[in-house]
Design an enzyme around this catalytic site. Structure first.
Site, PDB file in Angstrom:
ATOM      1  N   HIS A 263       1.153  -1.073   0.059  1.00 37.39           N
ATOM      2  CA  HIS A 263      -0.030   0.054  -0.023  1.00 37.39           C
ATOM      3  C   HIS A 263       0.919   1.348   0.026  1.00 37.39           C
ATOM      4  O   HIS A 263       1.755   1.560   1.007  1.00 37.39           O
ATOM      5  CB  HIS A 263      -0.795   0.093   1.409  1.00 37.39           C
ATOM      6  CG  HIS A 263      -2.014  -0.978   1.408  1.00 37.39           C
ATOM      7  ND1 HIS A 263      -2.898  -1.151   2.503  1.00 37.39           N
ATOM      8  CD2 HIS A 263      -2.398  -1.878   0.543  1.00 37.39           C
ATOM      9  CE1 HIS A 263      -3.988  -2.023   1.912  1.00 37.39           C
ATOM     10  NE2 HIS A 263      -3.483  -2.501   1.053  1.00 37.39           N
ATOM     11  N   ASP A 308      -2.545   3.957  -2.086  1.00 37.14           N
ATOM     12  CA  ASP A 308      -3.589   4.054  -0.916  1.00 37.14           C
ATOM     13  C   ASP A 308      -4.113   5.361  -0.899  1.00 37.14           C
ATOM     14  O   ASP A 308      -4.456   6.251  -1.907  1.00 37.14           O
ATOM     15  CB  ASP A 308      -2.651   3.692   0.257  1.00 37.14           C
ATOM     16  CG  ASP A 308      -3.504   3.246   1.661  1.00 37.14           C
ATOM     17  OD1 ASP A 308      -4.648   2.933   1.139  1.00 37.14           O
ATOM     18  OD2 ASP A 308      -3.136   2.843   2.444  1.00 37.14           O
ATOM     19  N   HIS A 309      -4.799   5.869   0.203  1.00 31.57           N
ATOM     20  CA  HIS A 309      -5.502   6.925   0.306  1.00 31.57           C
ATOM     21  C   HIS A 309      -5.078   7.920  -0.444  1.00 31.57           C
ATOM     22  O   HIS A 309      -3.827   8.308  -0.478  1.00 31.57           O
ATOM     23  CB  HIS A 309      -5.483   7.412   1.880  1.00 31.57           C
ATOM     24  CG  HIS A 309      -5.949   6.493   2.933  1.00 31.57           C
ATOM     25  ND1 HIS A 309      -5.977   6.582   4.154  1.00 31.57           N
ATOM     26  CD2 HIS A 309      -6.449   5.149   2.611  1.00 31.57           C
ATOM     27  CE1 HIS A 309      -6.003   5.454   5.026  1.00 31.57           C
ATOM     28  NE2 HIS A 309      -6.644   4.370   3.789  1.00 31.57           N
TER      29      HIS A 309
END
Ligand code: DNO
Length: 346
Positions: A263, A308-309
């Site tokens: 991630h 990821d985010h």
């Protein structure tokens, strides 16, 4: 590496058609979302995800997550039955072509932030965490609304859970994790599935609850519990990197062959136990993204990767951390990082 993108199913505002247009995208990371933790997923529901993905030109080889029910984590009377259900899920997923399963062992709370729309100087907003704010929050009082937080608990259920965990030490959680791994990893091996534990996010105890998947020392211990390639890691740079004590480049090199899922995201640490999520490139935050990817490539990493985010940019609204635009920018950056590193190797 295989580039993937998280997709939350039909309710996700981001569509499979959009995901498909991100350059180099190989597949989705998804899960069956309409059953409670501990229940066995129907073969039809797994197949349905695979078919939707395939119809959109995408693979479905990674599940995030098969959630571990609390009762396994705290070692309640039904733990063995729930572990048996978990094993059955892994068998079914393997048969349907899933090769990697991400899960976590965090008590009660999954990933946690104290602020959902932190305003950044560039006009975007993102998730942020400040331990000082967290100290003012009381989960037992009810009404907390946080990302990664299961809002289906009633106040009573939550109180009961928090009371159970209050009596447990980190050592107890290690024991319960051992019981889980000893049962699940042999099944995963047989099913051709790599298990990939997600680190605790942030990597320290919260609200007095013990957390153990946090640092190099504990990774060493974790990997030895069942010393099999199927017992591996989800290396989440933003989670582990929230603690400045974690040397991520060193850890990436050391664990490269046990990292099945990567991630990638960046955070900016701007105080003790305080950070905000920023754009993916190294220069945007505190994490050496290049150094980490280089360490992985140099040490034979061959797993799945996902951005990821992301921040909310260009006016996008949606699921916190999981909009389309900034994650797509992250994906493009990741492809560039890998291409540059692979091409200049040796
Ligand atoms: C947050 C995610 C986590 C992760 C789980 C894995 O965005 O990285 O929710 O999916 O912890 O079980």
């Amino acid at each position: 590496m295989k580039l993937t993108f998280r997709w939350y199913g039909d309710s996700d505002p981001v569509t499979l058609a959009q995901i498909r247009q991100i350059p180099m995208m190989s597949g989705i990371v998804s899960a069956v979302y309409d059953v409670s933790p501990g229940e066995v997923w129907s073969v039809e529901s797994i197949r349905a995800i695979r078919k939707k993905a395939a119809d959109a030109g995408l693979e479905f080889e990674v599940v995030e997550s098969v959630p571990v029910p609390e009762e396994i984590k705290y070692g309640g009377p039904n733990a063995d039955r729930l572990i048996a259900n978990y094993c059955e899920n892994i068998r079914r997923l393997g048969k349907e072509g899933v090769k990697c399963v991400c899960y976590n062992f965090m008590p009660v709370f999954d990933w946690l932030r104290s602020e959902l729309e932190h305003q950044n100087p560039d006009g975007s907003n993102s998730l942020a965490y400040d331990e000082e704010t967290l100290k003012t929050m009381d989960p037992a009082a009810g009404g907390l609304s946080l990302p990664g937080w299961d809002e289906s608990y009633t106040k009573e259920e939550l109180g009961r859970l928090l009371d159970i965990y209050k009596k447990l030490t980190e050592e107890d959680i290690w024991q319960n994790l051992t019981r889980f791994l000893e049962a699940v990893i042999p099944v995963a091996e047989e099913a051709g599935v790599n298990m990939a534990i997600h680190p605790d996010d942030p990597p320290w105890g919260l609200f007095g609850l013990p957390r153990i998947i946090t640092c190099e020392k504990n990774y060493d211990r974790f990997l030895k519990i069942v010393d099999s390639p199927a017992n591996g890691l989800t290396f989440c740079t933003g989670s582990l990197g929230a603690s400045g004590d974690n040397d991520l480049v060193h850890m990436a090199a050391k664990y490269a062959d046990r990292i099945h899922f990567l991630h990638l995201r960046n955070i900016l640490r701007d105080g003790d136990k305080r950070f905000s999520e920023v754009g993916h490139p190294t220069a945007c935050g505190s994490i050496d993204m290049y150094g980490i990817v280089k360490a992985l490539c140099d040490n034979g990493f061959d797993g799945y990767v996902r951005p990821d985010h992301g921040r909310m940019i260009w006016g996008e609204t949606g699921r916190y951390g999981y909009g389309l635009y900034d994650r797509a920018l992250g994906a493009a950056y990741i492809v560039g990082l890998f291409e540059g590193i692979e091409k200049t190797k040796g």
